[in-house]
Write an enzyme that holds these catalytic residues in place. Structure first.
Site, PDB file in Angstrom:
ATOM      1  N   CYS A  94      51.265  46.912  72.810  1.00  0.00           N
ATOM      2  CA  CYS A  94      50.663  48.390  72.414  1.00  0.00           C
ATOM      3  C   CYS A  94      50.098  48.060  73.957  1.00  0.00           C
ATOM      4  CB  CYS A  94      49.274  48.285  72.000  1.00  0.00           C
ATOM      5  SG  CYS A  94      48.120  49.341  71.623  1.00  0.00           S
ATOM      6  N   HIS A 205      51.815  45.294  66.266  1.00  0.00           N
ATOM      7  CA  HIS A 205      50.818  44.832  67.152  1.00  0.00           C
ATOM      8  C   HIS A 205      51.411  43.431  66.071  1.00  0.00           C
ATOM      9  CE1 HIS A 205      47.040  46.015  69.999  1.00  0.00           C
ATOM     10  NE2 HIS A 205      47.212  47.292  68.936  1.00  0.00           N
ATOM     11  N   GLU A 207      50.355  39.625  66.487  1.00  0.00           N
ATOM     12  CA  GLU A 207      49.800  39.027  66.830  1.00  0.00           C
ATOM     13  C   GLU A 207      48.723  39.739  65.315  1.00  0.00           C
ATOM     14  OE1 GLU A 207      49.948  41.800  68.171  1.00  0.00           O
ATOM     15  OE2 GLU A 207      47.053  42.775  68.477  1.00  0.00           O
TER      16      GLU A 207
END
Lengths: 242, 945
Positions: A94, A205, A207
């Site tokens: 990002c 994302h 994560e």
């Protein structure tokens, strides 16, 4: 032990979950502030993976990731090039992707700007992985991950780039149509890798999907997709170290 | 001064302005938007080129000094002097870091309209592009202002010689909003002290004794003028003795907490937020604030600083908690209201809603805190007074709940610099608004700077971990004045204002003392930790300055260099305010009739039309367009996300195990009777938590009142009844209140009279949940599963969505039956925990009918429903059954394999199987309705801005 450096800059906000995701994959993770790294750039050279996490570095003032990319170029460029001479990896998620692009680490003639609808967008998207030498996406085909950004529209001039992640529609083909392509990215680009396969930047994302209960709805398809991207990186370094 | 004009290679920004204009019925052939950077100071050409490289994207943008053809009209808009521009600050910092010595940077927006007349441009300017409170149109050369002179001159006021009238007049002219009695007490105090007060001293009283800071109405006494009035619908508690209620808050809402004595409530109504236990290591805190008046004047800045403020409440709770989630709840006027009907000085609801959504999105997202729960309610009476509620939840180690300032500790100001922004915010929000408010209190408007607050957050949490300070509080309303005085309570403090870092020169000492500049907090720390504190704050890019010392004097003594500008007895300042009894007239019970008689057979045939109308009603219609603008997944903890369920569920990654937090809220301002209104709001908050799998024995509540002028006896009567309702229901539910906030005076005065908001009670709920994986969302999931309703339906359609759409004004409003409700919630909790329930949704606005449709959306399945079995009393017509808004009801999809176990659990409460999940994507109700879900869903998703 695989050593990961997570770079903290003012305004970065996905550092904690990125750290925990890498730790879950067995890596040894340190978070270092840009202020410290600028004082002693050589710290970077003792790590295997450099991660630029998501957030709004320097408030995304001027444009997303721009100020951090200026500092990156001015103060850390030489060290990062030294770092890359070894078998190391760089991941930009990002805001980190925005920094990688704007500092030229993923080539020139490509940038990121405001989403086509001018708004921040948080949604889960389907992505197709292009077969490539990218270390991070090895063994993946169709995956799901969340995006959350206001400036994720990839703009490419007429240059060669290595699209390894594309937003796709119901027929699994790259798509320009909202909301499948949440930001209007040229050529449905969601992630780009350099020629070596070792520097990877993406808007979604990983994560935020390393645990099955982070998925909206019921997840029954094995290892969460974000976990697989991160695991690929950690495993690749580990194999080289043995 | 040098100038860089930046143009993007596509016209998306201009197209958006064109679209906004189109929405207003204005047309432009084409619009362009440029960013203009003005660079002040002597720089070389090479340095200029470097700056161009920094501020421009070479792939996507080009720069120049552009010329425009004859059919183009150009306007440039700049921020007013003193209004902060984070981008300009940050750009200047980069330039300086690269060794380029600029005096300053200003950034303008340049709009170019093609083939558009002046009248259209003026309308667009007024309605879209410009807010004169913070911006102006550039005329001539835009100057960089280094100094903004203060207008304040008068050093002291001869208070003791003033009579009552003069005192009141002074209160008015200074904008203190203190009444005659309060001014009298202050005058006597200064006579005793033998001095004339300074402006700073009067301002200090004005702030600390303001409604906003002291909550004198809620914490004051109430004299009931019509004690004999029948209290409708009933009061569960015995009618309180006598006509005087001593401390309204303490005798109702806080009394719940006091009587329940929950061991897991760690702090209630004391700190900046309420705190409950999470597990043996951690505590959770929750605070909800209003930021109504500022959002009415400048929606983006108002809501952004609202969220910024409540985050600082959490950072200043105990020794500081880590913010893990935000909530936001808005009440605005009707979006289709005509411009001509707006009062002077009032912004259109569309502009307000767009602005406040964008403000929360910008600030919340940049803070890295997920926004997980919210709603929007529309009502014409919110047009002049929109409501913006911002909530924040934090987690902290249990051993950091308590804080204590020590004698000799340093007073340390951390975070942003101080400017003239936000002066008089505390007093301004303690009065009613009128058309002069804009010009008089324009300085109360603020722009947020989330990066400054994020840096502060990061530095602070590291400093807390290292135990580098002893106490902390945020700078909110009243700025340094309030936070330092509050921290000093029981000790005393000396402050040197010349040490406060300023945004620009020219502030008077008084202005520094009361400024409400954002992103600041105050710490109390021992001198021996100063060096390490400085190192931590420096590493995270946050400023830290020693501005004084806590000393055993029991006085607030403030100096600017040698000059004493404020010296007041602390005990008197904090406890000396006279208790004033407000007068209340309780509402008289009205016979509202049974209602719905007019709905006869002919309506039955139009059920699809009515249902679609309800689904596209703005209160019900999908809020996806808002929710997606908020990052609701940052921190990776959002297990149940907004859009999927009635409540959000969080499992912070830094906590081991499966224990988590469930968050929801309730709001029912459309019910006229404030008792029903408050009780239904509370029930809705609890219902939402329970529908998701929350444990009713581990829920804490927060109350937020937004009310009209409490000097009005009827308004006050309604407030009393609402407080009683919250007590009555919470005590039976056994759910303590842990925090609250009231915003009174939400009233607008104009030539046409007064307009106040409908009594609005937001109840927020937070629950601890043992296993986040044992929770459910609302959409139906498996073919063939039976569908149940639990809870009883009564003829309660008064002010229901159906009645409001049909413009029926009769019918009883929803009552509350708390003993039965809590029994139901306990059983619902058991059945979800045991895995019997696979989806669940509560019935609220729009009742059973709307809830059924919502459960189908996005599921790929349909429902076949039979109304005949629904447990109800006094209802026959399908319309009434479908759209009654009785409280405490849920629709559940039950795992077919666990059907009988489920029925065993529910034996003894009102429940019935009412249908099944079917494979066709249709909602079928008896022979009354047979409609495609996609048709309903399209309607539901049709409203967006």
């Amino acid at each position: 032990m695989v050593k990961v450096l997570i770079l903290y800059a003012p305004g970065i906000n996905c550092n904690l979950e990125t750290k925990i995701a890498f730790q879950t994959c067995g890596a040894n993770v340190n978070e270092i502030t840009i202020r410290r790294l600028e004082q002693k750039p050589s710290k970077l050279l003792s790590y295997d993976i450099l991660v630029l996490p998501g957030g709004f570095s320097y408030g995304d003032s001027i444009s997303s990731g721009k100020i951090l990319s200026v500092y990156f170029k001015e103060f850390l460029r030489e060290t990062v090039l030294d770092f890359l001479k070894r078998n190391t990896l760089v991941l930009g998620i990002c805001n980190g992707f925005q920094v990688l692009l704007k500092s030229g680490l993923l080539g020139n003639g490509v940038t990121l700007t405001e989403n086509a609808n001018g708004r921040f967008e948080d949604r889960w998207v389907s992505l197709r992985v292009t077969d490539s030498n990218c270390v991070f996406t090895k063994g993946l085909n169709i995956i799901e991950l969340p995006v959350a950004h206001r400036e994720g529209r990839v703009i490419v001039e007429d240059v060669k780039y290595n699209r390894v992640l594309a937003y796709i529609g119901d027929n699994d083909e790259p798509i320009m149509e909202y909301p499948y392509n949440p930001n209007g990215s040229n050529n449905a680009i969601a992630g780009i890798c350099d020629n070596t396969g070792r520097i990877f930047g993406l808007m979604p994302h990983p994560e935020r999907f390393f645990l099955s209960n982070q998925y909206p709805g019921m997840w029954k398809d094995g290892i969460p997709h974000g976990m697989r991207i991160i695991k690929n990186a950690v495993d690749w370094v580990r194999e080289r170290k043995v | 001064m040098r100038r860089i004009e930046i143009k993007r290679k596509d016209k998306i920004r201009g197209e958006r302005i064109k679209q906004d204009m189109h929405d207003l019925g204005l047309s432009a052939n084409s619009v362009e938007v440029l960013d203009v950077y003005l660079l002040y100071g002597d720089i070389t050409d090479k340095q200029f080129e470097k700056i161009v490289e920094i501020v421009m994207d070479s792939v996507y943008e080009e720069w120049g000094l552009f010329e425009f053809p004859e059919n183009a009209r150009v306007i440039e808009i700049a921020l007013n002097p003193g209004v902060m521009d984070p981008v300009a600050i940050d750009s200047l910092e980069v330039a300086r870091k690269l060794g380029i010595k600029l005096d300053g940077i200003k950034i303008l927006k340049k709009y170019i309209f093609y083939d558009t007349d002046d009248k259209t441009i003026n309308l667009a300017k007024g309605r879209i592009l410009l807010n004169p409170l913070i911006q102006h149109v550039v005329k001539g050369e835009e100057k960089l202002e280094g100094k903004i002179e203060s207008k304040q001159k008068t050093p002291t006021v001869d208070l003791p010689s003033m009579n009552s009238e003069e005192l009141l007049q002074l209160s008015r002219t200074m904008g203190l909003f203190l009444n005659q009695e309060e001014m009298k007490v202050i005058s006597i105090y200064f006579s005793k002290e033998g001095k004339n007060p300074t402006i700073a001293e009067l301002e200090t009283f004005g702030i600390l004794w303001s409604e906003h800071c002291s909550h004198k109405t809620m914490r004051g006494n109430v004299k009931i003028l019509n004690l004999g009035a029948e209290r409708k619908p009933r009061t569960f508690t015995k009618v309180r003795g006598g006509s005087e209620i001593r401390n309204l808050l303490k005798s109702t809402i806080m009394k719940v907490t006091e009587e329940l004595k929950k061991p897991w409530v760690l702090s209630a109504f004391k700190d900046n937020a309420g705190i409950i236990e999470f597990n043996d290591k951690y505590a959770v805190c929750f605070k909800v604030e209003t930021h109504n008046h500022p959002s009415a004047l400048e929606p983006f800045g108002g809501s952004a600083t609202g969220i910024g403020g409540v985050i600082r409440d959490i950072l200043g709770c105990g020794l500081g908690a880590k913010p893990i989630a935000n909530t936001d709840i808005f009440c605005v006027g009707n979006l289709d209201q005509s411009y001509s009907s707006l009062l002077k000085g009032v912004l259109h609801p569309r502009r307000i809603l767009r602005g406040i959504v964008a403000g929360v999105a910008d600030y919340g997202n940049k803070m890295g805190i997920p926004t997980i729960n919210g709603s929007v309610t529309y009502h014409r009476d919110y047009t002049t007074n929109p409501l913006v509620y911002c909530g924040c939840i934090g987690m902290m180690p249990k051993n950091t709940v308590d804080k204590q300032v020590n004698n000799g500790d340093l007073v340390i100001l951390v975070g942003g610099k101080t400017g003239r922004d936000g002066i008089h915010g505390a007093t301004f929000s303690s009065g009613v608004m009128d058309e002069t408010t804009q010009s008089e209190f324009g300085s109360a408007v603020q722009i947020g700077d989330p990066l400054r607050e994020k840096n502060l957050l990061d530095a602070l949490l590291i400093a807390r971990e290292k135990a580098l300070y002893n106490s902390i509080t945020d700078c909110g309303a009243g700025g340094i004045c309030t936070s330092v005085s509050e921290l000093a309570e029981g000790i005393g403090v000396e402050v040197q204002l010349e040490n406060v870092p300023l945004k620009y020169k020219g502030l008077s000492p008084t202005e520094i003392w009361v400024s409400e500049s954002q992103e600041r907090m105050v710490l109390a720390a021992s001198g021996k930790n100063l060096k390490e504190l400085k190192r931590v704050f420096d590493e995270y890019g946050s400023e830290l300055t020693v501005i004084g010392r806590f000393v055993n004097s029991n006085r607030v003594k403030v100096r600017y260099k040698e000059k004493v500008i404020c010296d007041i007895d602390l005990k008197f300042l904090i406890h000396g305010m006279p208790k004033i009894a407000k007068k209340a007239l309780l509402p008289i019970k009205k016979d509202r009739g049974e209602g719905s008689k007019k709905i006869d057979k002919k309506f039955d045939k139009n059920l699809d039309v009515i249902l679609m109308k309800m689904l596209s009603h703005p209160d019900i219609a999908s809020k996806e367009w808002i929710v997606r603008q908020y990052d609701h997944e940052v921190q990776g903890a959002t297990v149940i996300k907004p859009l999927n369920a009635d409540a959000a569920v969080l499992k912070p990654l830094f906590i081991e195990g499966n224990k988590g937090i469930v968050v929801a809220h309730g709001l029912a301002p459309f019910y006229e009777d404030s008792y029903n209104n408050a009780a239904s709001s509370l029930d809705e908050a609890v219902r939402n938590i329970c529908a998701t799998g929350g444990d009713p024995s581990q829920i804490a509540l927060l109350d937020n009142f937004s009310w009209g002028n409490p000097e009005d006896q009827e308004n006050m009567g309604k407030l009393v009844r609402a407080c009683e309702a919250l007590y009555d229901v919470a005590i039976v539910y056994s759910m303590p209140f842990i925090s609250g906030k009231d915003s009174l005076y939400n009233e607008y005065e104009s030539k046409n009279g007064k307009q106040s908001v409908p009594p609005t009670i937001l109840v927020s709920g937070i629950g601890i949940i043992d296993d986040v994986n044992k929770t459910v969302t609302q959409n139906i999931k498996f073919l063939g599963n039976p569908v149940y309703i639990i809870g009883h339906t009564y003829p309660e359609l008064g002010n229901s969505l159906l009645h409001r759409i049909l413009q029926f004004s009769d019918g009883e409003e929803p009552d509350i039956r708390p003993e039965r409700a809590i029994e139901l919630y306990k059983r619902l909790y058991m059945s979800i925990k045991e895995g019997m329930v696979v989806s669940c949704h509560d019935c609220s606005e729009g009742g059973f009918g709307v809830a059924l449709a919502e459960m189908c959306f996005g599921s790929g399945f349909g429902l076949q429903i039979n109304l005949d079995n629904i447990p109800s009393s006094g209802l026959r017509e399908p319309f009434s059954i479908l759209f009654s808004e009785s409280n405490s009801r849920f629709i559940l999809e039950v795992d077919i394999k666990k059907k009988y176990e489920f029925e065993d659990i529910m034996t003894g409460v009102s429940y019935a199987q009412i249908g099944d999940v079917i494979s066709t994507n249709k909602l079928i109700i008896n022979n009354l309705l047979n409609i495609d879900i996609t048709k309903l869903e399209t309607k539901w998703k049709s409203k967006k801005l």
